[in-house]
Write a protein that holds these residues in place. Structure first.
Motif, PDB file in Angstrom:
ATOM      1  N   UNK A   1       0.847  -1.204   0.000  1.00  0.00           N
ATOM      2  CA  UNK A   1       0.000   0.000   0.000  1.00  0.00           C
ATOM      3  C   UNK A   1       0.876   1.245   0.000  1.00  0.00           C
ATOM      4  N   UNK A   2       0.345   2.281  -0.634  1.00  0.00           N
ATOM      5  CA  UNK A   2       1.103   3.528  -0.695  1.00  0.00           C
ATOM      6  C   UNK A   2       0.819   4.381   0.537  1.00  0.00           C
ATOM      7  N   UNK A   3       1.810   5.156   0.922  1.00  0.00           N
ATOM      8  CA  UNK A   3       1.609   6.103   2.013  1.00  0.00           C
ATOM      9  C   UNK A   3       2.526   7.300   1.815  1.00  0.00           C
ATOM     10  N   UNK A   4       2.163   8.405   2.439  1.00  0.00           N
ATOM     11  CA  UNK A   4       2.942   9.632   2.330  1.00  0.00           C
ATOM     12  C   UNK A   4       3.162  10.189   3.728  1.00  0.00           C
ATOM     13  N   UNK A   5       4.397  10.542   4.016  1.00  0.00           N
ATOM     14  CA  UNK A   5       4.733  11.130   5.307  1.00  0.00           C
ATOM     15  C   UNK A   5       5.342  12.499   5.103  1.00  0.00           C
ATOM     16  N   UNK A   6       4.700  13.496   5.668  1.00  0.00           N
ATOM     17  CA  UNK A   6       5.285  14.838   5.678  1.00  0.00           C
ATOM     18  C   UNK A   6       5.891  15.023   7.056  1.00  0.00           C
ATOM     19  N   UNK A   7       7.174  15.221   7.069  1.00  0.00           N
ATOM     20  CA  UNK A   7       7.930  15.093   8.302  1.00  0.00           C
ATOM     21  C   UNK A   7       7.734  16.254   9.266  1.00  0.00           C
ATOM     22  N   UNK A   8       7.263  17.384   8.782  1.00  0.00           N
ATOM     23  CA  UNK A   8       7.073  18.547   9.650  1.00  0.00           C
ATOM     24  C   UNK A   8       5.626  19.006   9.557  1.00  0.00           C
ATOM     25  N   UNK A   9       4.965  19.136  10.679  1.00  0.00           N
ATOM     26  CA  UNK A   9       3.585  19.624  10.628  1.00  0.00           C
ATOM     27  C   UNK A   9       3.550  21.144  10.487  1.00  0.00           C
ATOM     28  N   UNK A  10       4.580  21.819  11.030  1.00  0.00           N
ATOM     29  CA  UNK A  10       4.655  23.280  10.910  1.00  0.00           C
ATOM     30  C   UNK A  10       6.095  23.685  10.634  1.00  0.00           C
ATOM     31  N   UNK A  11       6.245  24.676   9.772  1.00  0.00           N
ATOM     32  CA  UNK A  11       7.574  25.218   9.478  1.00  0.00           C
ATOM     33  C   UNK A  11       7.493  26.739   9.542  1.00  0.00           C
TER      34      UNK A  11
END
Lengths: 115, 112
Positions: A1-11
């Motif tokens: 299954x595909x997944x996406x992780x954005x490592x920072x919630x706020x910048x």
């Protein structure tokens, strides 16, 4: 299954400084990659996309992203940000699943540009 | 103007009521999608449609119903609204397979 992780919630970043928003994905098949931007009270707009070819992709508003297959990353960069870049940014991966190209979004990164 | 239009922009309803969110696109795109956006979750796919009269479930379909009798319309119905369905709902369309999505401006739904 595909997944996406954005490592920072706020910048948070100061105006005219460079910025990098990180995105990693997982997929066992070839993928297409996208970055979308969402301004307050609006829908998402396409910033840029990677389908094939050159791994460095240029988008609108001076943004660019680099596809790195070995690191399964697609980080978004801008050399000098403006106040108007304050928005939420979403990384997305599209891969064939169940007979159609399913688009999976990351949780988003809120970019706050300060004067 | 050509584009994708969602209505209403804001809706407050009570638990247990039925509510329908409308989506209309003028491009004749084959594919249409409904997403919900919640803090910390990004966008999650509720239902999608590959063409008129063809619909299928996404990641979080429970409690929702869709229909697509015409290519340009893709309404989303909450048959008996619950507080957990309080969210911002986005409709989107695309021409085909790997083309980018075009989004509406969203409907902010509050279930009290």
């Amino acid at each position: 299954a595909q997944s996406v992780t954005q490592l920072d919630s706020q910048v948070p970043v100061f105006e005219e400084a460079p910025v990098e928003l990180r995105c990693n994905y997982s997929s066992s098949v070839s993928v297409y990659l996208f970055w979308y931007v969402q301004y307050p009270n609006q829908g998402l707009q396409l910033l840029l996309k990677y389908l094939s070819g050159s791994t460095l992709v240029k988008g609108i508003n001076g943004f660019e992203a680099e596809f790195n297959k070995s690191q399964t990353s697609f980080h978004l960069r801008k050399p000098s940000v403006h106040i108007s870049d304050t928005a939420e940014y979403f990384c997305a991966v599209s891969a064939l699943s169940g007979g159609y190209n399913k688009l999976i979004f990351g949780a988003g990164t809120r970019l706050a540009v300060h004067p | 103007d050509a584009g994708i239009t969602q209505s209403p922009r804001y809706k407050i309803t009570e638990t247990g009521r039925q509510v329908t969110l409308m989506c209309h696109q003028t491009w004749s795109h084959s594919y249409m999608f409904w997403y919900r956006q919640d803090l910390g979750h990004g966008l999650r796919l509720i239902y999608y449609s590959a063409a008129a009269d063809i619909t299928d479930k996404g990641e979080v379909p429970d409690g929702y119903v869709v229909s697509r009798s015409k290519t340009e319309n893709f309404p989303l119905t909450l048959e008996s609204a619950t507080r957990s369905q309080t969210s911002v709902y986005f409709c989107a369309s695309r021409v085909e397979g790997d083309s980018p999505l075009h989004f509406g401006n969203g409907t902010r739904l509050t279930v009290t």
